[in-house]
Structures are given as structure tokens and as C-alpha cells.
Design a protein around this motif. Structure first.
Motif, PDB file in Angstrom:
ATOM      1  N   THR A  89       1.458  20.624 -27.585  1.00 16.29           N
ATOM      2  CA  THR A  89       0.075  21.229 -27.133  1.00 16.29           C
ATOM      3  C   THR A  89      -0.012  21.867 -25.848  1.00 16.29           C
ATOM      4  N   LYS A  92       1.176  25.356 -26.295  1.00 17.06           N
ATOM      5  CA  LYS A  92       0.102  25.995 -26.917  1.00 17.06           C
ATOM      6  C   LYS A  92      -0.832  26.709 -25.976  1.00 17.06           C
ATOM      7  N   ARG A  96      -1.667  30.549 -24.930  1.00 16.52           N
ATOM      8  CA  ARG A  96      -2.949  30.930 -25.384  1.00 16.52           C
ATOM      9  C   ARG A  96      -3.756  31.228 -24.001  1.00 16.52           C
TER      10      ARG A  96
END
Length: 111
Positions: A89, A92, A96
Motif C-alpha cells: 500500500t 502504491k 500514485r
């Protein structure tokens, strides 16, 4: 204490009872209840809603701990390693949202 230790301790705690883990949907309902309790405490502490005169003072840290407990329960019963899930996570988010927010200038950076 790291996430793997927490997962092991929660499993040891639950494994001592004949009932064991509740079904995942029951635990999801428990998680929803705990998030609601956290929302109530944050609303009392930082929002516009004041506590009633007879309402006891809450503990935001304890509510977060309750949420963590139920998340660990769900991860354990679904065979998810939370350390791995957290690492994935974070990776990510780093990709992102790399250019999404204004960065804080590091000391010594020219303006």
C-alpha cells in the motif's frame, strides 16, 4: 511490536476459545461499528458535536486500537500478511501520489 507480532498475538488470543474466529462478514460488521465509535469520538473532540453531560469521556487511541484489532482478525482469517499488505500500500501511494501534493521544502533547499 510489529504487525507480524500483533497478528500472532491476536491469533493466540482468539485460538484459546472454542468459538474461534467469527465469520468474515460478522467481523466486517464489527469493524464498521468500531469505525463509527471512532467517528463519534473524533466528532466530539474536533467537530461541532458536543458530548451530553452524562456521556463519559472517550479515548480516540483506544478506538483506533479496537479498529486495528478487528483488521488483524480479518487479515488472520483471510490469510493476509499485514506487513506485506502495508508495504504494498505504501508503495502504491508513493507512485500514485508522487506529484499530487505540494512538498515541504527540505532545509537548505533554494527557494
Amino acid at each position: 511490536m510489529d504487525l507480524r507480532d500483533i497478528q500472532q498475538q491476536v491469533d493466540a488470543y482468539i485460538s484459546q476459545f472454542k468459538e474461534g474466529y467469527f465469520p468474515p462478514l460478522v467481523n466486517l460488521a464489527r469493524l464498521t461499528e468500531e469505525v463509527g465509535e471512532l467517528a463519534r469520538e473524533i466528532n466530539h473532540a474536533h467537530g461541532l458535536k458536543t458530548k451530553k453531560a452524562d456521556e463519559p469521556e472517550g479515548d480516540i487511541a483506544l478506538e483506533l486500537g479496537d479498529i486495528l484489532f478487528v483488521v488483524v482478525v480479518l487479515a488472520n482469517q483471510l490469510g493476509i500478511d499485514l506487513s506485506d499488505a502495508a508495504a504494498r500500500t505504501l508503495a502504491k501511494y508513493k507512485v500514485r501520489d508522487a506529484d499530487r501534493w505540494e512538498r515541504v521544502e527540505a532545509p537548505g533547499d533554494p527557494s
